[in-house]
Design an enzyme around this catalytic site. Structure first.
Site, PDB file in Angstrom:
ATOM      1  N   ASN A  82       0.951  -1.371   0.182  1.00 30.50           N
ATOM      2  CA  ASN A  82       0.149  -0.134  -0.083  1.00 30.50           C
ATOM      3  C   ASN A  82       0.721   1.091   0.125  1.00 30.50           C
ATOM      4  OD1 ASN A  82      -0.297   1.775   2.826  1.00 30.50           O
ATOM      5  ND2 ASN A  82       0.387  -0.215   3.381  1.00 30.50           N
ATOM      6  N   CYS A 136       6.717   3.760   8.919  1.00 27.19           N
ATOM      7  CA  CYS A 136       6.035   3.704   7.632  1.00 27.19           C
ATOM      8  C   CYS A 136       6.943   4.375   6.724  1.00 27.19           C
ATOM      9  CB  CYS A 136       4.752   5.095   7.894  1.00 27.19           C
ATOM     10  SG  CYS A 136       4.172   5.331   6.157  1.00 27.19           S
ATOM     11  N   CYS A 191       2.318 -43.366  -1.098  1.00 25.62           N
ATOM     12  CA  CYS A 191       2.865 -42.690  -2.386  1.00 25.62           C
ATOM     13  C   CYS A 191       2.193 -42.717  -3.706  1.00 25.62           C
ATOM     14  CB  CYS A 191       4.222 -43.292  -2.839  1.00 25.62           C
ATOM     15  SG  CYS A 191       5.042 -42.591  -4.401  1.00 25.62           S
ATOM     16  N   CYS A 194       9.762 -35.712  -5.727  1.00 29.40           N
ATOM     17  CA  CYS A 194      10.818 -36.223  -4.760  1.00 29.40           C
ATOM     18  C   CYS A 194      12.129 -36.685  -5.482  1.00 29.40           C
ATOM     19  CB  CYS A 194      10.432 -37.100  -3.816  1.00 29.40           C
ATOM     20  SG  CYS A 194       9.935 -38.809  -4.249  1.00 29.40           S
ATOM     21  N   CYS A 209      15.314 -34.244  -5.600  1.00 25.72           N
ATOM     22  CA  CYS A 209      16.567 -34.888  -5.335  1.00 25.72           C
ATOM     23  C   CYS A 209      17.773 -34.806  -6.155  1.00 25.72           C
ATOM     24  CB  CYS A 209      16.501 -36.170  -4.838  1.00 25.72           C
ATOM     25  SG  CYS A 209      17.822 -36.670  -3.791  1.00 25.72           S
ATOM     26  N   CYS A 242      21.664 -40.654   1.666  1.00 24.64           N
ATOM     27  CA  CYS A 242      20.727 -39.348   1.824  1.00 24.64           C
ATOM     28  C   CYS A 242      21.492 -38.527   3.078  1.00 24.64           C
ATOM     29  CB  CYS A 242      19.476 -39.732   2.565  1.00 24.64           C
ATOM     30  SG  CYS A 242      18.358 -38.594   2.996  1.00 24.64           S
TER      31      CYS A 242
END
Lengths: 446, 462
Positions: free
Chosen positions: A73, A135, A345, A351, A355, A387
């Site tokens: 704004n 402001c 799944c 995924c 990855c 992982c």
């Protein structure tokens, strides 16, 4: 039923939900209607210097079918005469003695001007002040608002001027448009402020019209930065809140904090409370749906407290602040791996590609015989040994509880970076030493 | 809503009987509910609320699902409608809230019914008690009939502190919610749980007692401060055609009740079933017959598709279930040697409009034919309890077209002590659970005002 009452630097409020200083608090009519709807308090839209507004004033961030995840704004402080505002403030407080009425003020950077407005507002019976040092548009160009809040020395100076004459609590509202919000927060402490509120809106350009090349919102062919608010800014607000709430100087001064920035639901509000807000302020959600949103804010928070066995607000304010830490103090031995529940799944395989292309290439697509269904599509399978536990796959997974990050003890030492730096300085300085350390610590980078 | 519905495949080796009688619409997952709830615009002055006979604050309960305040959501629903879990399943939402949704015209209305089920199921699962019985006010109310109107009235009165006893002629309370809704729309447990909730508010439910036979009406009226009559309607009437007493001719409501109360594998059904009627009970009987394993189910109706009283979505549902429709066909005789072997019918044409405003069916000469079948299920409406009506008339209670006449703002009869609601007063409008619930609420409010409100007023004057 939990008791939602708060005492904010001496300002009593039946619940922690306040309307932020903004268009919804422009008049006595609005604020009294809001109190009837259940709001505990309201910060009157900033009064002070004379202004003129422009059209259009709002731009919105709409995202994938949802309206107003962000709102910017260029509306200014109150453009109604001060006398009218003061009269309505007095009337509102008279009609609602149990609700918190706080008046936001902003005048030019002169001691006399600040002290005069404070004295005039005191006569209305209002419960306190909020100094608008945040402001970011229109007023800052005139040396007010964020121009004040971005220089800690100014913040401190004006706060002192105000504190010299104020008999009611004074809240200093901070701007997020600084490099380190802790500095102006400390300046407020130094200036003897009674409390702090944050965040004000964030500098933003909401967008460009790709047909007309105009900036949004379009003000007669031109546009410029405006204050950004709404659900999209919540993470930024939470960070800035936590930075202030966990600062030792602020903690030592025991200043209560009024938190705001993107609060739409009771859960949002609760997160602010857990990170140290005594009261929370709301604007954009009300601009979208009206004052009635307060009903679920109160009901949701109250039900949550009942379910968890909390009876008063003091039991939950700041409950998560001690968990705010720094990277250097995180446990390097805390290890997780992704686990996919193939019963859940749906084989979108997002995924896998996340990855593969954006992480560490440890999900394979494999043929699996899950059940009797004939299914020729391949299934994502995590190679748990590889992982790294980054968690990206579970973030992109569209199904609830399909990919979980499982904690997993690898035998790595539970040590922090800061401890490691102290114990083995060479390791954190030389790659060769680092390689050696990794071997001994069972850390394999593939 | 229909996107989750898949017709059952009638291959016995693919689905067990139990599976075929699972709820047609699966419950919404947390995620589905959140996504759907967030689609709601949270309209101000929302038309869905006006369209709900019980005026549930729908935008609020949906918003609460969206914010994760599911407990608060269930409370919002039950504050307006104690039988919200049943209504979530059986309300004709397309005709009510969802039909009024502002997204209905150009888009897809919010799945209000399924969201309501999500919230009320949550409350049941967590065993959350929302309401307490009120401080006793010393006033006694008897309720005749433990269907949705009676339960709703009882619950609201108990919250206000009344001593309430319900008399129910059946073995189980719940009325048609318990006995008359097909299992795959609502399992019996949902209705019985609602009965339990009403009992937990301190209401005494006496089942297996027929008022007028085991307990005289005089006693109830004399010993209570008010009586609420919610007796519903009776059995399916006779068709007045030859052969209708042959073995193999069944009452549609009894057929549905069997599937609610007996093991599914003990329920007898025909290979070829003829259903007479085309209302919602007829559709229920037809789809049950199909799911039990009937090979051919014909619905026989003397008017055309345009005049049938079943909801359009029920008609579509039956078509999806493989039910056949024989419109403009009037049964004239059940034929068979010792048991049903066929239904003799005559073809009809549509003539001039009759009293109901619908075009009247007119027989086509010499068009008789026989529909071969081994089971006939009649579902041509319900009888009124004329014996009760006669009895109530002696207390000054008046009637309209065989239904109890009440003032619609209070559900009070011509006898100021006697109130009535539910299907037994539904001389105009749609008979439904949600309307019955609202009747109970209106009557409870009026009873409270009459017995306590005025008392308070008198006390303050003196």
């Amino acid at each position: 039923m939990a008791n939602l009452e708060i005492n904010f630097a001496g300002i009593k409020s039946p619940n922690p939900f306040w309307l932020a200083s903004a268009p919804p608090t422009n008049s006595g009519y609005q604020i009294q209607k809001a109190f009837e709807a259940g709001w505990g308090g309201a910060v009157w839209k900033t009064i002070g210097a004379p202004v003129l507004n422009v059209c259009n004033r709002y731009g919105t961030m709409d995202y994938k079918g949802s309206k107003i995840i962000g709102l910017n704004n260029v509306e200014l402080i109150s453009d109604r005469p001060i006398e009218i505002n003061l009269k309505e403030i007095a009337e509102t407080k008279r009609n609602f003695p149990n609700n918190a009425v706080i008046v936001s003020v902003m005048v030019e950077s002169k001691k006399e001007a600040w002290q005069e407005i404070i004295k005039r507002v005191e006569q209305t019976g209002a419960d306190g002040f909020e100094l608008n040092f945040g402001c970011p548009h229109g007023m800052s160009e005139r040396g007010m608002g964020s121009a004040m809040g971005q220089v800690p020395e100014y913040t401190c100076m004006v706060t002192e001027w105000v504190m010299d004459v104020a008999t009611k609590p004074v809240i200093v509202k901070l701007t997020p448009n600084v490099t380190d919000i802790v500095q102006p927060a400390r300046a407020a402490v130094k200036g003897r402020a009674s409390a702090i509120s944050l965040i004000n809106t964030i500098n933003s350009i909401i967008g460009v019209d790709t047909d007309t090349f105009e900036i949004k919102p379009n003000v007669g062919g031109k546009g410029g930065h405006g204050g950004y608010a709404g659900p999209a800014v919540k993470p930024i607000a939470l960070h800035l809140l936590s930075a202030v709430a966990s600062d030792l100087e602020v903690q030592k001064a025991r200043l209560p904090i009024s938190g705001m920035g993107g609060i739409e639901t009771w859960k949002d509000a609760l997160e602010f409370i857990l990170l140290g807000s005594t009261s929370v302020q709301v604007c954009t959600s009300v601009m979208h749906y009206g004052f009635r949103v307060v009903e679920d804010l109160i009901d949701g928070l109250s039900n949550w407290m009942d379910d968890k066995g909390f009876k008063t607000m003091d039991e939950i304010i700041g409950k998560s602040v001690h968990r705010i830490s720094n990277f250097g103090d995180f446990d390097l031995g805390f290890q997780t791996v992704a686990r996919i529940n193939h019963d859940k799944c749906i084989q979108c395989n997002l995924c896998y590609i996340a990855c593969e292309d954006a992480a560490h290439q440890c999900i394979d697509l494999k043929e699996l015989k899950i059940d009797s269904r004939v299914n020729e599509r391949l299934w994502p399978v995590v190679r748990e040994d590889d992982c790294v536990g980054c968690d990206l796959c579970s973030r992109v997974c569209p199904i609830d509880d399909c990919i979980t990050m499982v904690e997993h003890e690898t035998g790595r030492p539970h040590i922090t970076w800061n401890e490691l730096s102290k114990a083995k300085p060479a390791v954190v300085q030389e790659w060769g030493k680092m390689e050696e350390y990794r071997k001994t610590a069972n850390i394999d980078i593939h | 809503m229909a996107e989750h519905y898949k017709p059952v495949k009638y291959k016995a080796w693919e689905m067990s009987l139990e599976e075929r009688f699972q709820e047609v619409y699966p419950p919404l997952s947390e995620r589905d509910a959140t996504v759907e709830a967030n689609r709601c615009l949270f309209c101000y002055d929302a038309p869905c609320m006006d369209a709900c006979p019980t005026h549930i604050d729908i935008p609020t309960f949906i918003k609460k699902i969206a914010t994760g305040n599911v407990k608060g959501s269930a409370r919002t629903i039950l504050e307006s409608n104690l039988l919200g879990a049943t209504c979530a399943r059986v309300c004709p939402v397309q005709e009510l809230c969802e039909g009024a949704c502002v997204l209905e015209h150009d888009h897809k209305p919010i799945a209000i019914g399924r969201l309501q089920r999500y919230a009320t199921d949550y409350a049941i699962e967590k065993n959350i008690k929302f309401f307490e019985k009120g401080k006793p006010n010393g006033k006694k109310v008897a309720i005749v009939g433990a269907g949705p109107a009676g339960l709703s009235c009882a619950g609201e009165l108990a919250k206000l502190g009344f001593d309430v006893t319900i008399y129910e002629r059946q073995k189980l309370a719940g009325g048609l919610d318990t006995y008359g809704i097909v299992v795959f729309r609502e399992p019996i447990e949902v209705s019985l749980r609602e009965v339990k909730m009403i009992e937990e508010l301190g209401v005494t439910v006496k089942t297996g007692i027929t008022v007028g036979r085991d307990v005289p009406f005089e006693d109830l009226i004399e010993k209570n401060d008010a009586v609420f009559v919610a007796i519903g309607l009776g059995d399916v009437p006779n068709m007045e055609i030859p052969g209708e007493n042959l073995p193999g001719v069944h009452d549609g409501l009894e057929f549905i009740a069997e599937t609610k109360t007996q093991p599914l594998n003990t329920i007898k059904f025909g290979k070829r079933v003829a259903i007479i009627g085309a209302g919602n009970t007829a559709i229920d009987a037809a789809t049950i017959a199909r799911r039990l394993g009937a090979e051919r189910v014909n619905m026989i109706y003397r008017r055309s598709e345009a005049e049938m009283t079943a909801y359009h979505f029920e008609y579509e549902f039956a078509l999806g279930e493989g039910v056949s429709f024989m419109f403009l066909t009037q049964p004239i005789e059940v034929v068979g040697n010792g048991r049903v072997e066929g239904l003799k019918c005559i073809r009809m044409d549509l003539g001039a409009p009759d009293q109901s405003g619908r075009r009247a069916p007119v027989p086509v000469a010499n068009s008789e034919f026989i529909v071969e079948c081994d089971m006939v299920i009649k579902a041509i409406g319900q009888k009124k309890h004329t014996d009760v009506m006669q009895k109530l008339a002696t207390f000054g209670v008046q009637e309209t077209k065989g239904y109890i006449a009440v003032d619609t703002t209070t559900n009070r009869t011509a006898n100021p002590k006697i109130f009535a609601g539910g299907d037994c007063v539904r001389s105009i409008g749609e008979a439904s659970t949600v309307m019955a619930v609202q009747d109970g609420k209106i009557a409870a409010r009026a009873i409270h005002e009459q017995l306590v409100g005025k008392g308070e007023l008198a006390a303050s004057i003196s």
